[in-house]
Every structure is written in structure tokens, then in C-alpha cells.
Design an enzyme around this catalytic site. Structure first.
Site, PDB file in Angstrom:
ATOM      1  N   GLU A  40       0.788  -1.116   0.013  1.00 45.17           N
ATOM      2  CA  GLU A  40       0.027   0.006  -0.124  1.00 45.17           C
ATOM      3  C   GLU A  40       0.841   1.371  -0.123  1.00 45.17           C
ATOM      4  OE1 GLU A  40      -2.165   2.515   3.399  1.00 45.17           O
ATOM      5  OE2 GLU A  40      -2.524   0.374   3.652  1.00 45.17           O
ATOM      6  N   THR A  69      -4.783   5.781   3.042  1.00 49.13           N
ATOM      7  CA  THR A  69      -5.249   6.964   3.358  1.00 49.13           C
ATOM      8  C   THR A  69      -6.268   7.599   2.344  1.00 49.13           C
ATOM      9  OG1 THR A  69      -2.925   7.236   4.284  1.00 49.13           O
ATOM     10  CG2 THR A  69      -4.373   9.085   4.598  1.00 49.13           C
ATOM     11  N   LYS A 125      -9.728  -2.775   8.101  1.00 51.34           N
ATOM     12  CA  LYS A 125      -8.687  -2.448   8.547  1.00 51.34           C
ATOM     13  C   LYS A 125      -8.698  -1.735  10.151  1.00 51.34           C
ATOM     14  CE  LYS A 125      -5.353   1.543   8.391  1.00 51.34           C
ATOM     15  NZ  LYS A 125      -4.914   2.824   7.389  1.00 51.34           N
TER      16      LYS A 125
END
Length: 206
Positions: A40, A69, A125
């Protein structure tokens, strides 16, 4: 393999966040060379979209290079346009379904987890994982036994082992794995850390 299938097999998601785009790209490529299958790139990385685009070009369209993000549908659109093969959010984000890529959505509380699932999250997450630690994941596994959790935040090698032993789908690891590599740090040390985390993810002693 899609994101969840990959994480179920490899059990590790590397998180790259850096101030130097060239070093961040080198970090992504080095992690891939070291067998880290899902990487990521946080949008807080300098010139993150270019890093994602170049990484996908270097590694091929089958590479699992995602964008992290993601805080809005606009972020998602830009990331997918750059070639991100999945999205990772720090919190609940609506409107990501149209982009057609897997989403690991950030959630912490039971109510947030239910909302994330309703929004179409493919994985949760669990963030910030450091707030409750492995014991909190253990508590969540009773009411949510089928939910694919990916704890993120403060996950060092020992915490990674504990989370995986408690049934996490995978762990997301940023600075304990990447260190300063994405800011121009030593790539040999990055390779050494990658080897440690790969062994932990495989259930081996580092």
C-alpha cells in the site's frame, strides 16, 4: 488473486509512506523483490499517485499495489486512475463502490465495523490497532468470527505474530517494516526487515 485472497495466503500488507518519491518507489520495488505480495502506498507520500503509477508499470498489472489514506470518493477516483488495485481507508468512507476495486475500510468499534461492512468493505482495517492491541482483536472475534480483520498501527514483529495467532486475516505494517527506506534509507536493512516479517507471517521463527 484478489486482495482478500492474497492476504489470506501471505498474511502481510506493507504500508509505504515517505517524503521522497524516488525513494518511495525504490521501497515498493524492493519489497516486491523480497516477496511482499501486497503493498500500500499512502496518499500522504510525496507524489503518491506517480509512485503508484510507476510501481504498477514496473511490476505489471497483476501486482497488488494499492492506495492508502483514502478519505473521500475523490481520493479513490484519483488513486484508481493512477492504477491502484485496491483502496485502504483510515476511517468510514462512503461512495467507494463505483470504483470496482477491493476496499479495506478503517474501523475500530463494533458499530463502525458493522457500518464498514454495510458500505461494502472487503476487509476491515482495524485501526489504530495499538489502541487495544491483540487482546481487543480477540474480543472482537467472538461477535465477528467471519470478518476479515487487518490490524494496522504499531504492529511490530511480536504484535504481528500475536494478531495472526488470534485469527487476523493479515497485518498491515508500516514503519516497523519500512523504516526510513521511503525517505532514502538503507535498502539492505529494509530487505532484512522484510525477511523477518515474511517469516512471522509464515508462522516461522525469525
Amino acid at each position: 488473486m484478489n486482495l482478500v485472497e492474497n492476504l489470506r495466503v501471505h498474511r502481510l500488507l506493507a504500508i509505504v509512506r515517505g517524503k521522497d518519491p524516488a525513494a518511495s518507489l525504490r521501497t515498493v520495488l524492493t519489497l516486491a523483490e523480497e516477496g511482499i505480495a501486497a503493498i500500500e502506498v499512502s496518499l500522504t507520500t510525496a507524489d503518491a499517485l506517480t509512485v503508484i503509477k510507476r510501481a504498477r508499470a514496473e511490476l505489471g498489472l497483476g501486482a497488488l499495489v494499492g492506495a492508502g489514506t483514502i478519505r473521500s470518493a475523490a481520493d479513490a477516483a484519483a488513486a484508481v486512475e493512477a492504477g491502484a488495485s485496491y483502496l485502504v481507508t483510515p476511517a468510514l468512507v462512503e461512495g467507494l463502490e463505483p470504483y470496482g476495486v477491493p476496499v479495506a475500510m478503517g474501523a475500530l468499534t463494533p458499530s463502525e465495523i458493522e457500518r464498514a461492512l454495510a458500505l461494502g468493505a472487503d476487509a476491515i482495517k482495524l485501526f489504530p490497532g495499538s489502541l487495544g492491541g491483540p487482546g481487543y482483536l480477540k474480543a472482537l472475534r467472538d461477535p465477528f468470527p467471519e470478518v476479515p480483520f487487518v490490524p494496522v498501527g504499531g504492529v511490530d514483529a511480536q504484535a504481528a505474530r500475536d494478531y495472526l495467532d488470534l485469527g487476523a486475516l493479515a497485518v498491515g505494517v508500516g514503519s516497523p517494516l519500512v523504516g526510513d527506506a521511503a525517505d532514502g534509507g538503507d535498502l539492505d536493512r529494509l530487505r532484512a526487515r522484510a525477511a523477518v516479517f515474511r517469516k512471522v507471517a509464515a508462522g516461522e521463527t525469525p
